[in-house]
Design a protein around this motif. Structure first.
Motif, PDB file in Angstrom:
ATOM      1  N   SER A   1      -5.452  -9.023   2.883  1.00  0.00           N
ATOM      2  CA  SER A   1      -4.616  -8.795   1.716  1.00  0.00           C
ATOM      3  C   SER A   1      -3.644  -7.667   2.024  1.00  0.00           C
ATOM      4  CB  SER A   1      -5.481  -8.434   0.507  1.00  0.00           C
ATOM      5  OG  SER A   1      -4.688  -8.152  -0.626  1.00  0.00           O
ATOM      6  N   VAL A   2      -2.351  -7.947   1.831  1.00  0.00           N
ATOM      7  CA  VAL A   2      -1.294  -6.976   2.132  1.00  0.00           C
ATOM      8  C   VAL A   2      -0.476  -6.772   0.862  1.00  0.00           C
ATOM      9  CG1 VAL A   2       0.680  -6.443   3.610  1.00  0.00           C
ATOM     10  CG2 VAL A   2      -1.211  -7.803   4.518  1.00  0.00           C
ATOM     11  N   SER A   3      -0.456  -5.545   0.350  1.00  0.00           N
ATOM     12  CA  SER A   3       0.254  -5.282  -0.907  1.00  0.00           C
ATOM     13  C   SER A   3       1.755  -5.069  -0.695  1.00  0.00           C
ATOM     14  CB  SER A   3      -0.337  -4.055  -1.606  1.00  0.00           C
ATOM     15  OG  SER A   3      -0.220  -2.904  -0.794  1.00  0.00           O
ATOM     16  N   GLY A   4       2.164  -4.844   0.547  1.00  0.00           N
ATOM     17  CA  GLY A   4       3.575  -4.672   0.883  1.00  0.00           C
ATOM     18  C   GLY A   4       4.080  -5.824   1.708  1.00  0.00           C
TER      19      GLY A   4
ATOM     20  N   PRO B   1      -4.667   3.154   2.230  1.00  0.00           N
ATOM     21  CA  PRO B   1      -3.494   2.846   3.059  1.00  0.00           C
ATOM     22  C   PRO B   1      -2.259   3.662   2.725  1.00  0.00           C
ATOM     23  CG  PRO B   1      -3.773   1.154   1.408  1.00  0.00           C
ATOM     24  CD  PRO B   1      -4.950   2.075   1.272  1.00  0.00           C
ATOM     25  N   GLY B   2      -2.186   4.214   1.520  1.00  0.00           N
ATOM     26  CA  GLY B   2      -0.971   4.914   1.132  1.00  0.00           C
ATOM     27  C   GLY B   2       0.218   3.969   1.135  1.00  0.00           C
ATOM     28  N   THR B   3       1.367   4.470   1.575  1.00  0.00           N
ATOM     29  CA  THR B   3       2.583   3.641   1.642  1.00  0.00           C
ATOM     30  C   THR B   3       2.958   3.317   3.086  1.00  0.00           C
ATOM     31  OG1 THR B   3       3.984   5.625   1.623  1.00  0.00           O
ATOM     32  CG2 THR B   3       3.466   4.622  -0.504  1.00  0.00           C
ATOM     33  N   ASN B   4       2.009   3.471   3.972  1.00  0.00           N
ATOM     34  CA  ASN B   4       2.297   3.372   5.395  1.00  0.00           C
ATOM     35  C   ASN B   4       2.181   1.942   5.916  1.00  0.00           C
ATOM     36  OD1 ASN B   4       2.978   4.240   7.917  1.00  0.00           O
ATOM     37  ND2 ASN B   4       1.112   5.386   8.310  1.00  0.00           N
ATOM     38  N   THR B   5       2.607   1.768   7.172  1.00  0.00           N
ATOM     39  CA  THR B   5       2.464   0.521   7.908  1.00  0.00           C
ATOM     40  C   THR B   5       1.433   0.705   9.008  1.00  0.00           C
ATOM     41  OG1 THR B   5       4.767  -0.119   7.516  1.00  0.00           O
ATOM     42  CG2 THR B   5       3.641  -1.181   9.367  1.00  0.00           C
TER      43      THR B   5
ATOM     44  N   ASN C   1      -1.280  -1.707   3.029  1.00  0.00           N
ATOM     45  CA  ASN C   1       0.044  -1.636   2.424  1.00  0.00           C
ATOM     46  C   ASN C   1       0.976  -2.551   3.201  1.00  0.00           C
ATOM     47  OD1 ASN C   1       2.086  -0.638   0.622  1.00  0.00           O
ATOM     48  ND2 ASN C   1       2.861   0.568   2.326  1.00  0.00           N
ATOM     49  N   ASN C   2       1.510  -2.097   4.341  1.00  0.00           N
ATOM     50  CA  ASN C   2       2.315  -2.954   5.209  1.00  0.00           C
ATOM     51  C   ASN C   2       1.553  -3.193   6.511  1.00  0.00           C
ATOM     52  OD1 ASN C   2       4.557  -2.823   3.389  1.00  0.00           O
ATOM     53  ND2 ASN C   2       5.089  -0.837   4.273  1.00  0.00           N
ATOM     54  N   VAL C   3       1.699  -4.392   7.064  1.00  0.00           N
ATOM     55  CA  VAL C   3       1.079  -4.736   8.353  1.00  0.00           C
ATOM     56  C   VAL C   3       2.158  -5.255   9.289  1.00  0.00           C
ATOM     57  CG1 VAL C   3      -0.480  -6.322   9.555  1.00  0.00           C
ATOM     58  CG2 VAL C   3      -1.219  -5.218   7.435  1.00  0.00           C
TER      59      VAL C   3
END
Length: 229
Positions: free
Chosen positions: A76-79, A33-37, A58-60
């Motif tokens: 699961s969302v890390s951001g 996912p990198g740092t993207n949404t 990352n972000n959703v």
């Protein structure tokens, strides 16, 4: 503008816009996912299913007017997670968000599984419906507009409770405050309210606001003793 299917190989998210209007199906392979949404933007009347294959995003962002429904796997969302339109349907599967979860429009339907918000939960429009599962807010809960309906299952908050607008529907349940020093601000009607701590802590009610507790206010200390008012 359609379905995304990953069965083998590797999908690395772009640094720019990444939007999906169809189903997301990961049955194999690797998603980086990198740092993207990742933005799900299906239109009115559509149901996008999301099978993450157990991979964390990352972000959703769900900005489509349709429904985004979990399928097979927990999310699961890390951001951060944002629902700004349409319906997010957990569909009896768990959702875990490490950063801030925001409902600014549309509807978040928690269903029967545990919804965990480790960066707090903000409702600034739309509706959050706790359903019959567990909602665990490990951070602040903020309601400024829209509607928050408590789950009939467990509802715990470890940060401050701030209701500056909107509607809170207690659903005949118990809100458990299980953090350190916590503040309740804004006027709220609770059914039952419990403060549960392991060491001496302070629960502060904002001056000038009105807190109504229809059932019991319970203070639970480290040794398990109970004080009900």
């Amino acid at each position: 503008n359609g379905a995304l299917t990953l069965s083998s190989g590797t999908l690395t998210a772009p640094s720019g816009t990444f939007s999906v209007s169809g189903n997301w199906a990961q049955t194999g392979g690797t998603f980086t996912p990198g740092t993207n949404t990742v933005t799900f933007d299906g239109g009115v009347g559509t149901t996008q299913t999301l099978n993450s294959g157990g991979t964390a995003f990352n972000n959703v962002s769900h900005s489509g007017a349709g429904t985004l429904q979990l399928l097979t796997n927990a999310l699961s969302v890390s951001g951060t997670f944002t629902n700004s339109a349409g319906t997010y349907d957990a569909n009896a599967l768990a959702t875990t968000v490490t950063g801030l979860a925001t409902v600014s429009g549309g509807t978040y339907t928690a269903s029967t599984a545990t919804q965990t918000f480790n960066g707090g939960l903000t409702i600034s429009g739309g509706t959050f419906t706790g359903s019959s599962g567990t909602v665990d807010v490990n951070g602040a809960l903020t309601l400024s507009s829209g509607t928050l309906t408590a789950p009939s299952g467990s509802f715990t908050v470890s940060g401050n409770w701030a209701k500056t607008g909107g509607t809170f529907t207690h659903n005949s349940g118990t809100v458990t405050l299980d953090g350190t020093d916590q503040t309740i601000s804004g006027s709220t009607t609770f059914n039952n309210l419990t403060k549960q701590v392991t060491t001496a802590r302070t629960l502060t009610f904002e001056a000038g606001s009105t807190q109504t507790i229809l059932g019991a206010l319970t203070l639970k200390g480290a040794s398990g003793q109970l004080l009900s008012l």
